[in-house]
Scaffold this active site. Structure first.
Site, short mmCIF file in Angstrom:
data_model
loop_
_atom_site.label_atom_id
_atom_site.label_comp_id
_atom_site.label_asym_id
_atom_site.label_seq_id
_atom_site.Cartn_x
_atom_site.Cartn_y
_atom_site.Cartn_z
CG ASN A 81 8.83 1.57 13.09
OD1 ASN A 81 9.35 0.50 12.77
ND2 ASN A 81 7.59 1.64 13.56
NE ARG A 432 15.26 0.05 1.58
CZ ARG A 432 14.14 0.52 1.03
NH1 ARG A 432 13.03 0.55 1.74
NH2 ARG A 432 14.12 0.94 -0.22
CG HIS A 462 7.58 -8.29 -1.97
ND1 HIS A 462 6.27 -8.10 -1.61
CD2 HIS A 462 8.31 -8.01 -0.86
CE1 HIS A 462 6.20 -7.71 -0.35
NE2 HIS A 462 7.43 -7.66 0.13
#
Length: 745
Positions: A81, A432, A462
């Site tokens: 992360n 991404r 999306h």
């Protein structure tokens, strides 16, 4: 380049700052969104709020209720992360500073001011990760899993490592002298290297050598018999004499580089596919955004790296041990089932089985929602497979944001195209870190005869939508799937998401308009079912909020519940503030970033915010509006969505907001999913007005019983997927929200 460790005093200070047993407050020193000076009253900082989220992830690595390797998994996740955060979000801020952009964030701070705050918070987080690794290493050793550092090994193990190095590592290494005759090598994004300070024995001259660790090598090597693990950089360092015969080692130090990995899309790109292939290559050579060094790294060598890597606005972090925590996932994957969560096999919906596995018959009977990962993603795959094989199916249209590497969804679409059906796939190239995989799938689909569309240049598609047109009787019927998560079979076993199936003609007509919008830029007009961003989704949410305000003004119950991954849009936050000030009670479950400040007198005292972190990643997006009665209730307006409460989702992406009107599905999403999230006490953190998150705990002295949202769904079937079994089988425990705590009837 001496290899040092943190002093006892500094390690003790870090432990005091970061250790948090389940049930206690999570220390947030250095990470609180409240910055120096007059605090911004209305909003938390977006980036610092994300760091707070990752600190909650790290806290799960200290959760003694979890098996040991699962705790190590949370540490690994916190590392991956942080890498992505640095490569994208922090890199973006650094780019703004370089270009002289002074646009302030919603909390009123410039990019340079935010970078300063972020750098300090990241250093604290990295220190905390190493403390947790130290704690887990001791526990792992007790379980027979040894993390080999720089301590001497027994002769037999040392000999085995020497042989392994000679056979498997040495052939792929390329040592390089650092001097005027040898250009400084390029260090790729997430690249790790070792600098060696050496003396040539023949003439006693000092020499600096570098070895970049090839990415093809494993992150860790497992020693035989005792289950010990050694990092690849430590293995290389131990065998320096083999790599550099005729040299005397003076010192060594490991470093790691993270680069800017965001991609800016040029609106005038003539060939989007070619542009992305080039952009992916450029990303690997982006500006350095973080340099990680082992603690006590030689100052001269550090200055060499600083000079050669051009570290303008980059963060340099020194760590007492292992670099790249994300690599710990290799150890997590070792076969020690007693140190992991008990395997969970998702249920296949009984209602589909009642129709002999015929997805279309089950959907035709009435709407159906699947709650992943507690119910199998195989239903989604079967829906597409059956469409590919069904001779009455004439067309399939599908959005693909992330599909994974071994995608059964792609295989079904290819099979459908090869069977002569009209198949359209909207492949999002701007997903991404999945751009390369999506380019691969696009080429595979095109070769099979699928019509591949890449959507808008400046908006990401999306939305998660699939539609199947089937010949039935004298006409056609369209079956639709709307999801809150990606068509990704692997993440569907980890992420909690909702898959909604319907044959409602209104949904079909709107889904058709959505695809025409993406493929032909034909803007949807007067949709009957869906709200679509960036056209009308924001307006729909505003209308629902304003309706609750009207109820509050009329003296009726007014309530809003929402479950999101992130809430950062200032205009949406202001609407929620306005609703709270008018008397609307608002309960939010926001897993990650939350810029809304709850519990502020006169502003948001009617708003509560909690975050759930646990075995599964909470990912579904839900909105519920009381519609004149206290929640939950039968006439509440309930929606699921692909969109989070972020400006990009509402204004710069193609998203859908889906109303839930079927009674059973409505009950499942509102009375089961949403309510269970609100009453969870074992995996929840409460956000306070000062920016601190505190772990929720039960008061045994008050007779409260703990409730775990994930355990509830793992042990209880859903409502809409049960079919006839709903009335014949065992009852699903009913949840209730009551003053003073939750109950399970």
């Amino acid at each position: 380049m001496a290899r040092g460790t943190a002093t006892t005093a500094s390690r003790t200070a870090i432990v005091a700052e970061t250790s948090a047993a389940p049930g206690g407050a999570l220390p947030v020193q250095g990470l609180s969104p409240l910055v120096d000076g007059p605090p911004p009253l209305r909003y938390f900082n977006r980036e610092l709020s994300w760091l707070m989220f990752n600190r909650r992830v790290l806290a799960e690595a200290q959760n003694t209720n979890y098996p040991l390797l699962e705790r190590l998994r949370f540490l690994s996740i916190s590392g991956s992360n942080l890498d992505e955060f640095m490569m994208v979000r922090v890199a973006g801020l650094a780019g703004q500073v370089r270009r002289g952009i002074d646009e302030v964030s919603i909390d009123g701070f410039s990019p340079a001011q935010q970078l300063q705050q972020i750098h300090g918070a990241v250093e604290d987080l990295v220190s905390a990760q190493h403390v947790v690794l130290g704690e887990l290493s001791g526990l792992l050793a007790e379980a027979g899993i040894h993390m080999v550092g720089d301590k001497p090994l027994p002769r037999a193990q040392s000999d085995w490592l020497a042989r392994y190095f000679a056979e498997h590592v040495m052939p792929v290494l390329t040592p390089q002298a650092i001097d005027p005759a040898h250009p400084f090598p390029f260090i790729a994004n997430q690249g790790t290297g070792i600098l060696f300070s050496m003396v040539r024995v023949a003439d006693n001259d000092p020499v600096t050598e570098m070895i970049l660790i090839p990415p093809s090598l494993p992150r860790f090597v497992r020693l035989p018999e005792d289950g010990g693990w050694i990092s690849i950089e430590e293995l290389v360092r131990r065998n320096a004499a083999t790599v550099f015969p005729g040299f005397r080692l003076q010192g060594s130090g490991t470093f790691r580089v993270l680069r800017d990995s965001d991609m800016e899309i040029e609106e005038d790109a003539e060939d989007l596919v070619r542009y992305f292939r080039t952009a992916i290559q450029r990303r690997r050579r982006g500006k350095v955004i973080m340099l990680q060094l082992q603690e006590d790294f030689d100052p001269t060598a550090e200055q060499l790296l600083r000079d050669k890597l051009r570290l303008d606005y980059a963060l340099v972090v020194k760590s007492p041990g292992l670099l790249a925590m994300n690599g710990l996932s290799q150890i997590v994957d070792m076969p020690r089932p007693e140190l992991k969560f008990e395997p969970y096999n998702p249920r296949y919906p009984e209602r589909v089985l009642e129709h002999d596995g015929d997805c279309f018959a089950a959907i035709r009977e009435k709407d159906l929602v699947i709650h992943h990962p507690f119910e199998s993603f195989d239903v989604v795959i079967d829906f597409l497979r059956q469409a590919a094989e069904d001779p009455d199916v004439v067309a399939i249209k599908q959005t693909l944001y992330r599909a994974g590497k071994q995608s059964a969804v792609i295989a079904a679409l290819i099979a459908a195209a090869e069977a002569g059906k009209s198949v359209t796939a909207v492949v999002e190239l701007k997903a991404r870190f999945d751009e390369e995989q999506n380019l691969h799938w696009a080429s595979q689909l095109e070769r099979a005869g699928v019509q591949v569309i890449y959507g808008f240049v400046d908006w990401k598609t999306h939305a998660k939508v699939s539609m199947v047109v089937r010949r039935e009787g004298d006409g056609y019927r369209t079956y639709c799937h709307f999801g809150t998560g990606n068509y990704h079979p692997v993440t569907a076993r980890i992420y909690t998401d909702l898959s909604f199936f319907t044959a409602d003609p209104k949904a079909a007509r709107d889904a058709g308009q959505l695809f025409n919008f993406i493929t032909g830029y034909v803007e949807p007009k007067n949709t009957e079912f869906l709200s679509i961003s960036p056209i009308g989704l924001r307006r729909t949410l505003y209308d629902c909020i304003e309706r609750e305000i009207a109820f509050a003004r009329a003296g009726k119950p007014a309530t809003i519940w929402a479950k999101l991954n992130a809430l950062t849009d200032s205009r949406l936050i202001e609407r929620l503030y306005a609703a709270a000030q008018e008397g609307v009670d608002i309960a939010l479950v926001v897993r990650g970033i939350c810029c809304l400040r709850p519990g502020v007198p006169g502003l948001s005292e009617r708003i509560t915010v909690k975050s759930i972190i646990g075995r599964f990643l909470e990912h579904s997006r839900i909105w519920a509006f009381g519609n004149g009665a206290a929640l939950p209730n039968r006439r509440a307006k309930v929606f699921i969505s692909s969109a989070d409460g972020m400006s990009r989702n509402l204004d710069r992406r193609v998203e859908v907001l889906v109303p839930i009107r079927n009674k059973t599905v409505h009950d499942q999403i509102l009375d089961q999913v949403m309510l269970a999230n609100l009453i969870d006490t074992e995996q929840s953190w409460t956000l306070h007005a000062d920016g601190d998150y505190q772990r929720v705990s039960c008061r045994s002295d008050a007779g409260e019983k703990p409730f775990n949202v994930h355990r509830y769904f793992m042990t209880n079937p859903s409502l809409s997927g049960r079919g006839a079994a709903l009335t014949k089988g065992r009852k699903v425990p009913k949840l209730a929200l009551r003053r003073g705590g939750a109950t399970v009837d």
